[in-house]
Design an enzyme around this catalytic site. Structure first.
Site, PDB file in Angstrom:
ATOM      1  CB  SER A  97      34.578  23.841  41.253  1.00 46.05           C
ATOM      2  OG  SER A  97      34.785  25.236  41.299  1.00 46.05           O
TER       3      SER A  97
ATOM      4  CB  SER B 199      35.837  28.763  41.585  1.00 48.70           C
ATOM      5  OG  SER B 199      35.288  28.398  40.283  1.00 48.70           O
TER       6      SER B 199
ATOM      7  CE  LYS C 268      31.803  27.681  40.929  1.00 45.98           C
ATOM      8  NZ  LYS C 268      32.508  26.949  40.320  1.00 45.98           N
TER       9      LYS C 268
END
Length: 394
Positions: free
Chosen positions: A117, A62, A65
């Site tokens: 997230s 993640s 991101k």
């Protein structure tokens, strides 16, 4: 200026660069890091203070991101209304429980993406900006390469779920994070601990997953962060911390356990704050190398071990000034400008301006002379007429 020229005039010529002598000194030991890859940089000037396998390709999970968020902020309208698709709703992993047909602003989706997230938020952002996930990945890769200058990043999606070709490096992630932090909107969201969320399917409070940011693991100065995990990547962590005059970014990748990622991060930050300081090189100074003259375009800063006043400086024939630490590791590089180029210390043709100024004065003086001469002629003629008129009257 004199200080800058010292390392210019005392060089040893090599094939492509000159090299100053390395000054022996006692250096503090860097911490032992268990993560497979890690890097720590100064968030303001990009100086690399620590690295371990920082250019080895890894799965970011993640931390992807961070790139998705800054791309969306710079390439979209934060007030745009985005309609969520079935494709976004069906995504696996962590979500903010979006529903098909739900409409949210792009800014709210970015908040859900970074704070909680949300993989579904990532898909909604990608489809809104590029029409599809595949096209978004291509667009974002081009942006990261051309705008930020990453060299080893290739993303296949906006969220970081595993794909064998979805890779980057700790160094590239630190560059992306450094760039993103220049943006106020990104900084605010990246540093948000909690946020009220009112969605179509649920109302809740989003809370950052980063344990140091939200205080679950106490650490002074943590101002932003992002976590990541998939089986193939292990635990990944991005952290921003600020104390006094230092702003540091730490990226850790491929940690076996979550606690290891945080321990490595804390150890590196303590090492950075305890042992490093920032110095500067004066801007507008000139550097001569290989019969060329280059200009340091602005004041440059670099971060180095305390009491390490003299770092190794190298200059390449392409005009890059490179700084190396006591271990011979490159800390930073700056592209200088060749004198006389459009962006260099090119004179703005003062001679022409002076000629133009003199020409203007000459024309003005000539016109004034004509007017005065005309006026004198007029007065003279008038007197002659008056004399003639007076004689005829007599």
């Amino acid at each position: 200026m004199a200080k800058i020229i010292v390392f210019i005039t005392t060089f040893v010529t090599m094939n492509t660069l000159f090299l100053l002598p390395v000054f022996a000194q006692t250096s503090p030991s860097a911490p032992v890091v268990s993560s497979q890859s890690a890097v720590m940089i100064d968030a303001d000037n990009g100086s690399i203070l620590y690295e371990k396998n920082s250019t080895t390709p890894m799965y970011p999970a993640s931390l992807t991101k961070i790139a998705t968020a800054i791309y969306a902020i710079e390439n979209g309208d934060l007030e745009d209304r985005v309609t969520v698709s079935e494709n976004a709703v069906d995504i696996e992993g962590t979500t903010v429980f979006l529903e098909a047909g739900e409409q949210l602003t792009l800014k709210k989706l970015i908040q859900g993406l970074l704070i909680n997230s949300g993989n579904d938020a990532g898909i909604a952002i990608a489809e809104h900006l590029s029409g599809s996930v595949d096209q978004f990945a291509e667009d974002m890769n081009n942006y990261l390469k051309n705008k930020i200058g990453v060299e080893q990043t290739h993303f296949k999606n906006p969220h970081g779920l595993f794909h064998p070709d979805h890779t980057t490096t700790a160094k590239d992630l630190s560059m992306i994070t450094k760039y993103a932090l220049k943006n106020r909107e990104f900084r605010d969201i990246f540093g948000t601990v909690e946020m009220e969320w009112h969605g179509k399917s649920w109302d809740t409070t989003l809370i950052s997953h980063h344990k140091m940011l939200k205080g679950e693991i106490p650490f002074e100065g943590v101002a932003g962060g992002k976590t990541g995990y998939v089986d193939q990547s292990g635990h990944t962590l991005a952290t921003l911390a600020k104390r006094e005059h230092l702003n540091l970014i730490v990226i850790t990748m491929q940690s076996q356990y979550k606690r290891d990622a945080y321990q490595d991060t804390a150890s590196l930050l303590n090492y950075g704050f305890d042992h490093f300081e920032t110095s500067s090189i004066k801007g507008r100074s000139k550097v001569e190398f290989k019969n060329k003259e280059f200009i340091i375009p602005e004041n440059l800063t670099y971060t180095h071990l305390k009491n390490q006043d003299k770092v190794t400086k190298q200059m390449t024939k392409q005009g890059k000034l490179e700084l190396y630490n006591q271990n011979g590791e490159r800390m930073n590089s700056y592209q200088l400008v060749e004198a006389g180029s459009d962006h260099g210390d090119k004179k703005k043709e003062p001679v022409k301006k002076e000629e133009t100024s003199k020409s203007g004065i000459y024309v003005t003086s000539l016109m004034a002379g004509v007017i005065i001469a005309g006026f004198i002629g007029f007065v003279y003629r008038k007197k002659q007429i008056q004399k003639k008129s007076y004689k005829s009257f007599m």
